[in-house]
Design an enzyme around this catalytic site. Structure first.
Site: not given
Length: 360
Positions: A102, A172, A196
């Site tokens: 990511w 992030d 999430k």
């Protein structure tokens, strides 16, 4: 109907209490005779949902008044572009710490916008640990330093964030926001996809220090300018109303069970249960991440052979355990144990892992 043992990496498990309340209010929210999905985003009923959600997040994360909370769309993937579009000026450099897939994707998008540089990377050791930033100096041309607080694919997590940087820290936090206490003031900007720990997919939360909003230039496309959303309370256009409603319910649930301190203790307990099984398996289960960088959200591991791994995943699914396949890029197994995954489900998974080992 029995609930699945949901260990999906995202979209992930939602608290059962949240689903029950949403189901109860589905056809008639607050006496309106409509579901939240049918409410006008300009109505008083929806605005109460919207602003209460922001207020609850401020309370739970102790967000200071000099930060804006934005409720956006596009996922963290859009933020990979919006961050440099808004913060990365000419003759400045965006510095990135690579800890997995990511963070690599965030860097890839930033390169399209302006000058970037890799401040540190864990790629050489196959992203098994978080790089040590002690002794690393951030250059004077830094617009910001970007990190990914938890890497879902490799199962690593920052347990101590860098401080006193000479540039704003951008994080992030898609996969571990609201899972443990953080000091928001250590960051210039935090962004997180909701799917999430915060709610369903479709919502992205951005927490940005107000002074950084001055960097967003008028020439930017309207919808990609942070100031657009800050000046309009994230209501410039139609927001993802259902996702924000469920986001509010999740925040209410976190608050009702004792807040982030309680959630953090539960997450540590859940992670310890699974890592203990791995560490005490005499090498039958092999964890990917180094112990000091292990994620409390995504427990990644493999078995000694591809055949054994396949058998494990097949039997796990037969026993009601969903989402244990590792990411397609690295294979193996992954148990995502976000906030809403009950402790009891983690215990059942640990028992299954022990039982499976005994077969071999």
């Amino acid at each position: 109907m029995n609930r699945a043992f949901n260990f999906n990496a995202g979209p992930a498990a939602l608290p059962e209490a949240v689903l029950q309340k949403a189901a109860k209010e589905c056809f008639n929210y607050n006496g309106t005779g409509m579901s939240v999905m049918e409410l006008s985003h300009r109505s008083k009923d929806y605005e109460e949902i919207h602003f209460e959600a922001v207020s609850l997040l401020r309370k739970l994360l102790q967000i200071p008044d000099d930060y804006e909370v934005l409720l956006l769309q596009g996922g963290a993937s859009l933020q990979f572009s919006m961050v440099p579009m808004n913060l990365l000026k000419r003759k400045k450099t965006g510095y990135y710490v690579l800890t997995g897939s990511w963070s690599e994707k965030a860097l890839k998008e930033a390169k399209k916008i302006g000058q970037t540089s890799i401040l540190a990377s864990g790629k050489e050791n196959n992203y098994k640990s978080i790089p040590d930033l002690s002794g690393i100096q951030v250059q004077n041309d830094a617009a910001y330093v970007h990190i990914t607080s938890n890497e879902t694919i490799h199962g690593t997590q920052w347990h101590k964030f860098p401080k006193h940087l000479s540039a704003p820290l951008v994080a992030d936090m898609s996969s571990d926001i609201l899972s443990k206490p953080i000091n928001v003031q250590d960051f210039g900007l935090i962004y997180a996809g909701a799917q999430k720990n915060l709610g369903p997919s479709g919502l992205t939360v951005v927490i940005i220090k107000k002074e950084l909003l001055s960097l967003s230039e008028d020439e930017l496309p309207t919808m990609l300018n942070y100031r657009t959303h800050a000046e309009n309370n994230s209501l410039y256009n139609t927001p993802p109303t259902l996702a924000i409603y469920l986001f509010k319910l999740v925040l209410e649930w976190v608050d009702s069970i004792g807040g982030i301190e309680k959630i953090s203790k539960l997450n540590q307990e859940k992670a310890k249960i699974l890592y203990d099984v791995i560490d005490n398996s005499d090498g039958f289960y092999i964890g990917h991440a180094d112990p000091d960088s292990r994620s409390h959200m995504n427990v990644t591991f493999r078995l000694k052979s591809e055949e054994t791994t396949a058998a494990f995943l097949t039997q796990a699914k037969e026993n009601g355990f969903i989402g244990l396949n590792g990411h397609r890029s690295i294979g193996g197994c992954r148990a995502s144990i976000y906030n809403a995954v009950p402790l009891e489900h983690v215990i059942k998974l640990a028992d299954f892992m022990k039982s499976f080992k005994s077969q071999y």
